[in-house]
Design an enzyme around this catalytic site. Structure first.
Site, PDB file in Angstrom:
ATOM      1  CB  CYS A   1      15.266  -6.084   6.282  1.00 63.91           C
ATOM      2  SG  CYS A   1      13.779  -5.080   6.074  1.00 63.91           S
TER       3      CYS A   1
ATOM      4  CG  HIS B   1      12.975  -9.041   9.903  1.00 61.48           C
ATOM      5  ND1 HIS B   1      13.944  -8.244  10.470  1.00 61.48           N
ATOM      6  CD2 HIS B   1      12.279  -8.250   9.045  1.00 61.48           C
ATOM      7  CE1 HIS B   1      13.835  -7.007   9.990  1.00 61.48           C
ATOM      8  NE2 HIS B   1      12.838  -6.993   9.127  1.00 61.48           N
TER       9      HIS B   1
ATOM     10  CD  GLU C   1      15.332 -10.380  12.819  1.00 58.24           C
ATOM     11  OE1 GLU C   1      14.602  -9.371  12.757  1.00 58.24           O
ATOM     12  OE2 GLU C   1      15.820 -10.917  11.804  1.00 58.24           O
TER      13      GLU C   1
END
Length: 358
Positions: A247, A332, A334
């Site tokens: 990001c 993202h 994650e």
């Protein structure tokens, strides 16, 4: 209490206050996720923003502290169609309204969020103000909106305590621009010891930890406002340390290598954004939260290759650098909350640092 949202184009939306009923001026954006509001509220990338939820009902499962992505909520305001009066979840620690009051986050409900979202899609992200009370001064609101200047929130959300996570054999220095906790969890469960460094840490600070690699976190705002971080990333790149950026970290690394960034009309915020891996032509569903992207035309093919693109608008979603030590993504992996499709990128980072030691 009655409340009113005014946008910088003069449009107004009436609703009812909840949470911390205190006047606020912020940048108004929208998020299309159907769940994960605890993670959203505590994502530092939303610092200073008023977030409009397109899904109409919010708060039905309360707030679960274990799902938080940081120590507190950072967003400027929370704007929803309807707030559930019941928090039904065996994991619930507190209801949404109480949580916002405790953390002094203004809320606005009863708004036609679909109409509001269409305005933001057609006109672009705008500044706005929420005022509470039966009578509000529209002229004063307009002046406050006009005077509002978007500032960098990275210094406020970056951790300066140098916290250490995990006890694995792989040492990762994490550049904290507003990190989500799940990035750290994804590294720790793969056998890493992670040490957080503030946004303005120097190359020498990182090297003193003797890391096997550097993780560049997500964070809020315009990447071009982070001049010191960009300068240090240029030095990190030249040093040849294995580096993975997510990001804002992706954008900052790109700027350090001569790329440019620009602001999207209304950003990418949600947990169902398709991205295409250009090396395999495979499409993954990703979690995203950003208002800026790397300009594809500014990517020097002698420095980096575009690795992922957005299937919605074709914008850059990832870069692989020609030194073989650095790769970054805009989305993202994650994914908290969101799909787990791209978690393999953390495994790629582990391989780049020499492979698993466990």
């Amino acid at each position: 209490m009655k409340a009113l949202l005014m946008l910088e184009n003069g449009m107004t939306f009436e609703g009812t206050g909840f949470g911390y009923e205190h006047d606020v001026v912020c940048e108004v954006v929208f998020n299309s996720a159907m769940c994960g509001y605890t993670e959203l509220l505590t994502d530092p990338s939303y610092a200073g923003q008023g977030v409009v939820m397109t899904y109409p009902l919010v708060g039905n499962y309360g707030i679960c502290y274990d799902d938080a992505e940081s120590t507190k909520p950072w967003l400027g305001a929370f704007i929803v169609r309807s707030v559930s009066g019941i928090a039904s979840n065996f994991r619930c620690d507190v209801d949404l309204d109480t949580y916002l009051k405790q953390n002094k986050v203004p809320g606005l409900c009863g708004v036609d969020t679909r109409a509001l979202t269409r305005v933001l899609r057609e006109s672009g992200t705008m500044r706005g103000m929420i005022a509470y009370g039966d009578k509000v001064d529209l002229d004063s609101m307009k002046k406050q909106i006009e005077a509002f200047v978007l500032e960098s929130h990275v210094p406020a959300v970056s951790d300066r305590e140098g916290k250490l996570y995990g006890d694995g054999p792989i040492k990762v220095a994490l550049a904290d621009y507003g990190v989500k906790h799940n990035i750290i969890r994804c590294l720790v469960k793969r056998g890493c010891t992670v040490k957080c460094f503030p946004y303005d840490a120097t190359l020498e600070d990182y090297l003193a930890f003797a890391p096997d690699g550097v993780m560049l976190s997500n964070g809020p705002g315009d990447p071009q406002a982070c001049a010191k971080s960009i300068a240090e990333l240029k030095r990190i790149y030249a040093h040849g340390i294995p580096t993975f950026g997510i990001c804002l970290g992706h954008q900052l690394m790109a700027l350090s290598q001569g790329c440019d960034t620009y602001k999207l009309k209304y950003g990418h915020r949600g947990i169902n954004h398709p991205v295409k891996d250009l090396s395999t032509n495979r499409v993954y569903i990703s979690s995203q939260n950003h208002g800026f992207v790397v300009n594809a035309d500014s990517v020097n093919p002698a420095v980096a290759d575009v690795s992922f693109i957005s299937m919605n608008d074709g914008s850059v979603e990832g870069l692989n650098y020609k030194n073989g030590k650095v790769f970054t993504v805009q989305f993202h992996p994650e994914a908290s909350s969101g799909p787990l499709d791209t978690g393999f990128l953390f495994d790629r980072f582990i391989d780049l640092m020499g492979g698993s030691r466990i």
